[in-house]
Design a protein around this motif. Structure first.
Motif, PDB file in Angstrom:
ATOM      1  N   HIS A 135     142.777  43.513  31.823  1.00 51.67           N
ATOM      2  CA  HIS A 135     142.959  42.930  30.674  1.00 51.67           C
ATOM      3  C   HIS A 135     142.879  43.344  29.593  1.00 51.67           C
ATOM      4  O   HIS A 135     144.219  43.222  28.023  1.00 51.67           O
ATOM      5  N   LEU A 136     142.193  44.714  29.330  1.00 53.14           N
ATOM      6  CA  LEU A 136     142.426  45.243  28.250  1.00 53.14           C
ATOM      7  C   LEU A 136     143.646  45.712  28.282  1.00 53.14           C
ATOM      8  O   LEU A 136     144.237  46.029  27.102  1.00 53.14           O
ATOM      9  N   ARG A 137     143.870  46.300  29.395  1.00 55.81           N
ATOM     10  CA  ARG A 137     145.322  47.181  29.386  1.00 55.81           C
ATOM     11  C   ARG A 137     146.552  46.091  29.370  1.00 55.81           C
ATOM     12  O   ARG A 137     147.615  46.450  29.274  1.00 55.81           O
ATOM     13  N   ASP A 138     146.156  44.892  29.011  1.00 52.56           N
ATOM     14  CA  ASP A 138     147.086  44.286  28.408  1.00 52.56           C
ATOM     15  C   ASP A 138     147.456  43.805  26.965  1.00 52.56           C
ATOM     16  O   ASP A 138     148.197  43.070  26.545  1.00 52.56           O
ATOM     17  N   GLY A 139     146.959  44.837  26.071  1.00 51.52           N
ATOM     18  CA  GLY A 139     147.316  44.896  24.892  1.00 51.52           C
ATOM     19  C   GLY A 139     147.636  44.074  23.837  1.00 51.52           C
ATOM     20  O   GLY A 139     145.462  43.354  24.600  1.00 51.52           O
ATOM     21  N   HIS A 140     148.510  43.510  23.591  1.00 52.62           N
ATOM     22  CA  HIS A 140     147.854  42.601  22.397  1.00 52.62           C
ATOM     23  C   HIS A 140     147.185  40.876  22.962  1.00 52.62           C
ATOM     24  O   HIS A 140     146.230  40.263  22.011  1.00 52.62           O
ATOM     25  N   LYS A 141     147.696  40.851  24.536  1.00 53.40           N
ATOM     26  CA  LYS A 141     147.260  39.388  24.872  1.00 53.40           C
ATOM     27  C   LYS A 141     145.338  39.364  25.074  1.00 53.40           C
ATOM     28  O   LYS A 141     145.508  38.647  24.517  1.00 53.40           O
ATOM     29  N   SER A 142     145.289  40.253  25.129  1.00 52.02           N
ATOM     30  CA  SER A 142     143.782  41.189  25.788  1.00 52.02           C
ATOM     31  C   SER A 142     143.075  40.743  24.412  1.00 52.02           C
ATOM     32  O   SER A 142     141.802  40.348  23.566  1.00 52.02           O
ATOM     33  N   TYR A 143     143.729  41.623  23.423  1.00 50.47           N
ATOM     34  CA  TYR A 143     142.862  41.746  22.127  1.00 50.47           C
ATOM     35  C   TYR A 143     143.195  40.160  21.299  1.00 50.47           C
ATOM     36  O   TYR A 143     141.992  40.207  20.786  1.00 50.47           O
ATOM     37  N   GLU A 177     135.628  44.619  30.426  1.00 46.76           N
ATOM     38  CA  GLU A 177     136.540  45.235  29.414  1.00 46.76           C
ATOM     39  C   GLU A 177     136.411  44.912  28.225  1.00 46.76           C
ATOM     40  O   GLU A 177     136.009  45.599  26.900  1.00 46.76           O
ATOM     41  N   GLU A 178     137.060  43.555  28.121  1.00 45.52           N
ATOM     42  CA  GLU A 178     136.783  42.900  27.355  1.00 45.52           C
ATOM     43  C   GLU A 178     135.556  43.031  26.172  1.00 45.52           C
ATOM     44  O   GLU A 178     135.948  42.712  24.986  1.00 45.52           O
ATOM     45  N   GLN A 179     134.408  42.535  26.665  1.00 52.50           N
ATOM     46  CA  GLN A 179     133.583  42.453  26.448  1.00 52.50           C
ATOM     47  C   GLN A 179     132.908  44.250  25.003  1.00 52.50           C
ATOM     48  O   GLN A 179     132.758  43.536  24.768  1.00 52.50           O
ATOM     49  N   SER A 180     133.652  45.286  26.303  1.00 53.35           N
ATOM     50  CA  SER A 180     133.091  46.286  25.796  1.00 53.35           C
ATOM     51  C   SER A 180     133.556  46.221  24.296  1.00 53.35           C
ATOM     52  O   SER A 180     133.201  46.640  23.236  1.00 53.35           O
ATOM     53  N   LEU A 181     135.166  45.965  24.280  1.00 50.90           N
ATOM     54  CA  LEU A 181     135.661  46.060  23.121  1.00 50.90           C
ATOM     55  C   LEU A 181     135.275  45.717  22.308  1.00 50.90           C
ATOM     56  O   LEU A 181     135.055  45.573  21.278  1.00 50.90           O
ATOM     57  N   GLN A 204     134.245  52.549  26.355  1.00 51.33           N
ATOM     58  CA  GLN A 204     134.150  53.133  27.778  1.00 51.33           C
ATOM     59  C   GLN A 204     133.026  53.070  27.696  1.00 51.33           C
ATOM     60  O   GLN A 204     132.156  53.070  28.539  1.00 51.33           O
ATOM     61  N   THR A 205     132.242  54.366  26.589  1.00 48.28           N
ATOM     62  CA  THR A 205     130.553  54.496  26.577  1.00 48.28           C
ATOM     63  C   THR A 205     129.963  53.095  26.501  1.00 48.28           C
ATOM     64  O   THR A 205     129.273  52.643  26.691  1.00 48.28           O
ATOM     65  N   ILE A 206     130.961  52.225  25.625  1.00 44.51           N
ATOM     66  CA  ILE A 206     129.771  50.726  25.317  1.00 44.51           C
ATOM     67  C   ILE A 206     129.820  49.871  26.808  1.00 44.51           C
ATOM     68  O   ILE A 206     129.252  48.902  26.781  1.00 44.51           O
ATOM     69  N   GLU A 207     130.557  50.317  27.227  1.00 42.64           N
ATOM     70  CA  GLU A 207     130.650  49.439  28.428  1.00 42.64           C
ATOM     71  C   GLU A 207     129.433  49.558  29.557  1.00 42.64           C
ATOM     72  O   GLU A 207     128.437  48.997  30.140  1.00 42.64           O
ATOM     73  N   LYS A 208     129.477  51.343  29.554  1.00 45.07           N
ATOM     74  CA  LYS A 208     128.447  51.953  30.539  1.00 45.07           C
ATOM     75  C   LYS A 208     127.378  51.163  30.070  1.00 45.07           C
ATOM     76  O   LYS A 208     126.013  50.858  30.747  1.00 45.07           O
ATOM     77  N   TRP A 209     127.403  51.885  28.531  1.00 49.74           N
ATOM     78  CA  TRP A 209     126.203  50.756  28.456  1.00 49.74           C
ATOM     79  C   TRP A 209     125.194  49.338  28.215  1.00 49.74           C
ATOM     80  O   TRP A 209     124.033  49.774  28.592  1.00 49.74           O
ATOM     81  N   LEU A 210     125.791  49.074  28.687  1.00 45.29           N
ATOM     82  CA  LEU A 210     125.997  47.633  28.938  1.00 45.29           C
ATOM     83  C   LEU A 210     126.008  46.612  30.196  1.00 45.29           C
ATOM     84  O   LEU A 210     124.887  46.033  29.999  1.00 45.29           O
ATOM     85  N   PHE A 211     126.034  47.447  30.922  1.00 41.10           N
ATOM     86  CA  PHE A 211     126.281  46.626  32.980  1.00 41.10           C
ATOM     87  C   PHE A 211     125.734  47.924  33.311  1.00 41.10           C
ATOM     88  O   PHE A 211     125.631  47.682  34.661  1.00 41.10           O
TER      89      PHE A 211
END
Lengths: 390, 225
Positions: free
Chosen positions: A37-45, B188-192, B212-219
């Motif tokens: 999802h993250l790689r889908d840029g704005h959509k993911s954001y 990934e979204e949760q981490s971001l 990515q570091t946070i993802e490691k930490w979270l999961f």
């Protein structure tokens, strides 16, 4: 990171590990889509509720614009950070704090800065004691001044929040008398940052610390000077306490030096103009008490005399309508000295008058020989003594 | 806090030693020596100018009866500054902010001229304060000694993100937010989201790297304390 236009006219920004690369459009299968999802840029954001926004940095090249990701408002940052209190995440918090600590120890100022600001954000949802023991205190203890600066920076940010103010001030009080020089150094730096917003607390901490250990006096004095610049009356009140009501030699010496260097005759008069709520009671009497105390000490007598002489000159040079309030101060000083066995103030005023008259005569002779005309008004030193009783 | 050069430095411009040269000392050793010098009267403090802010404050408190008058009169020449003042700012807060604003926007000259114009009867006093202010600024200008307030990375204000009004974060309902976070978002979204929540405002590349570091930490289950 790359930008591409999809069929549905959406701008897509691709991010792969922070580096920028152009990715050719390709068809992804279901599994790939769900895992990236993250790689889908704005959509993911947009799904997360974040946006790419702009901010600035002061850099070598001047003010530069950089891109960042941000949530809508402070409340939303709070909601996201509340999630950290979820039972599934809460037990891992100490390792997150460790991660933030490590970030503050990195060489990159960007990472250091945001490690410190994160403390402020976390303070809204996490107890201060935990943040302090796991991160802030560790930074403060560090030998490296840039790491130490993170502790200072985070405390300066935390103290702005009413919920943390008491705890931060208590912590600083403990640090400033700590045997660990790094903690003391950090406390001093924080106090230098808050001296004008928390003047009374800073002065109390200085008093507390000076009574127990040696502090770098130069820095302490600069702090007091900064406080004096904004709160002269309060500072004089505290100096009076240090000088008259204390037996700690450090405090007395600092107060004496600051009195001799800072306090101005105008402070006495300005206090008269203040409203009853803001006025420091008996400020005039306090200054007089300090002057007499310094006169009684052999080492400071000459210096206080010079200061008094300077004040008398200043007052006598003022326009007539402004003089009464200033003269009131000197008259009070005269009566205080009158109670002593010999009135040294009256004696010196007479002496200054004599010196002045002599100097005037000398100049008059000189100007006669040079055929010039001196129009400076004649100063009457006797007016600082009530009814000219010299 | 204020951070203008004029208010913070400590060595004279002309290269002469300041009369009260309390330079940086070691924590214990030098301060004891200095204390001794001070007790013996070897260090004189009398001729040194006070902090520039002292003269600015004294001048303003002489010329204005209170914060309301200062606010209203300042609003004409320095409207932008007055707009940014908070309702709860008192006279001293306004003084500090005004001086910092004037110094940072190089308007100190305009400020003094404005004072002369609005208070012509006090022009002698204003001239006196101005002279003292300038002397103090010159005196404290080129200092390196006052390193208590260090220059540091100063990021600008982050522009707020424009958001979809139907987004769960807009609702403020914690249950709904938890459900959205744990059930709708990918790892990934949760981490971001957590990374931006913690470090929002950082450069975008760093945020992605950190997520990515946070993802490691979270999961990573080994992270449990």
């Amino acid at each position: 990171m790359s930008i591409e236009i999809n069929n549905d006219d959406d701008v897509v920004i691709r991010i792969s590990h922070g580096s920028r690369d152009v990715v050719q459009p390709q068809t992804l299968n279901e599994e790939q889509i769900s895992s990236s999802h993250l790689r889908d840029g704005h959509k993911s954001y947009r799904r997360i509720g974040i946006e790419i926004t702009k901010t600035t940095r002061n850099s070598f090249h001047g003010l530069t614009e950089v891109q960042t990701l941000a949530l809508g408002n402070d409340l939303q940052y709070g909601y996201i950070l509340d999630i950290l209190n979820n039972p599934s995440i809460r037990p891992k918090l100490s390792s997150l704090l460790n991660l933030i600590y490590q970030l503050g120890c990195s060489q990159d100022p960007e990472k250091q800065f945001f490690a410190a600001t994160t403390m402020e954000r976390l303070s809204q949802s996490q107890p201060f004691s935990e943040l302090n023991s796991k991160v802030i205190m560790e930074w403060a203890k560090d030998e490296n001044p840039t790491v130490q600066k993170n502790a200072v920076r985070s405390l300066l940010l935390l103290i702005k929040h009413e919920s943390c103010q008491r705890e931060v001030l208590t912590l600083l009080n403990a640090w400033i008398t700590s045997p660990n020089p790094n903690l003391m150094e950090s406390a001093l730096k924080v106090y230098s940052g808050i001296d004008q917003s928390f003047p009374r607390e800073t002065l109390q901490a200085i008093e507390f610390a000076l009574a127990r250990k040696n502090l770098p006096l130069g820095r302490v004095m600069r702090m007091v000077e900064r406080i004096y610049a904004l709160y002269p009356d309060m500072t004089i009140d505290i100096l009076h306490k240090w000088l008259v009501k204390n037996n700690v030699s450090h405090l007395k010496t600092v107060a004496e030096s600051l009195l001799l260097s800072m306090v101005q005759i105008d402070d006495v008069v300005r206090n008269h103009h203040l409203t009853a709520t803001t006025r420091v009671p008996n400020l005039e009497d306090k200054i007089i008490e300090m002057v007499i105390l310094l006169w009684d000490q052999q080492k400071s007598a000459e210096r206080i005399l010079n200061k008094l002489r300077h004040w008398v000159y200043l007052v006598l040079s003022k326009p007539e309508q402004e003089k009464p309030l200033y003269l009131h101060f000197f008259h009070k000083l005269y009566y205080q000295c009158k109670n002593a066995s010999n009135n040294w103030f009256a004696y010196y005023v007479a002496l200054w008058q004599k010196e002045y008259d002599y100097e005037q005569q000398r100049q008059a002779k000189f100007s006669k020989s040079k055929m010039s005309f001196d129009s400076s008004p004649q100063l009457n030193f006797r007016s600082v003594i009530p009814d000219n009783k010299i | 806090m204020m951070s203008s050069d004029g208010l913070q430095s400590d060595i004279e411009d002309d290269g002469t030693e300041p009369t009260a040269a309390y330079e940086e000392e070691n924590v214990d050793g030098n301060s004891a020596a200095q204390l001794k010098q001070m007790q013996e009267g070897a260090i004189e403090y009398t001729d040194r100018p006070l902090q520039p802010l002292y003269y600015a404050r004294s001048c303003l408190s002489d010329l204005f009866t209170g914060e309301n008058q200062l606010r209203s009169e300042c609003s004409i020449p320095f409207g932008k500054f007055v707009k940014n003042l908070k309702q709860e700012d008192r006279f001293d807060d306004i003084t500090v902010q005004l001086v910092v604003y004037l110094e940072s926007s190089c308007q100190m000259g305009i400020f003094w001229d404005w004072l002369f114009r609005i208070r012509p009867y006090a022009s002698a006093d204003i001239a006196n304060y101005r002279t003292q202010w300038e002397r103090a600024v010159r005196y404290y200008k080129s200092s390196t000694a006052n390193n208590d307030k260090e220059t540091e990375l100063q990021p600008g204000v982050v522009q707020p993100a424009v958001q979809d009004p139907t987004h769960p974060l807009q609702s403020g309902d914690k249950l709904k937010i938890n459900e959205w976070f744990f059930e709708t978002l990918s790892r990934e979204e949760q981490s971001l989201a957590v990374t931006v929540g913690l470090f929002g405002g950082m450069k975008i590349d760093y945020l992605v790297e950190l997520s990515q570091t946070i993802e490691k930490w979270l999961f990573d289950s080994s992270n449990r304390a």
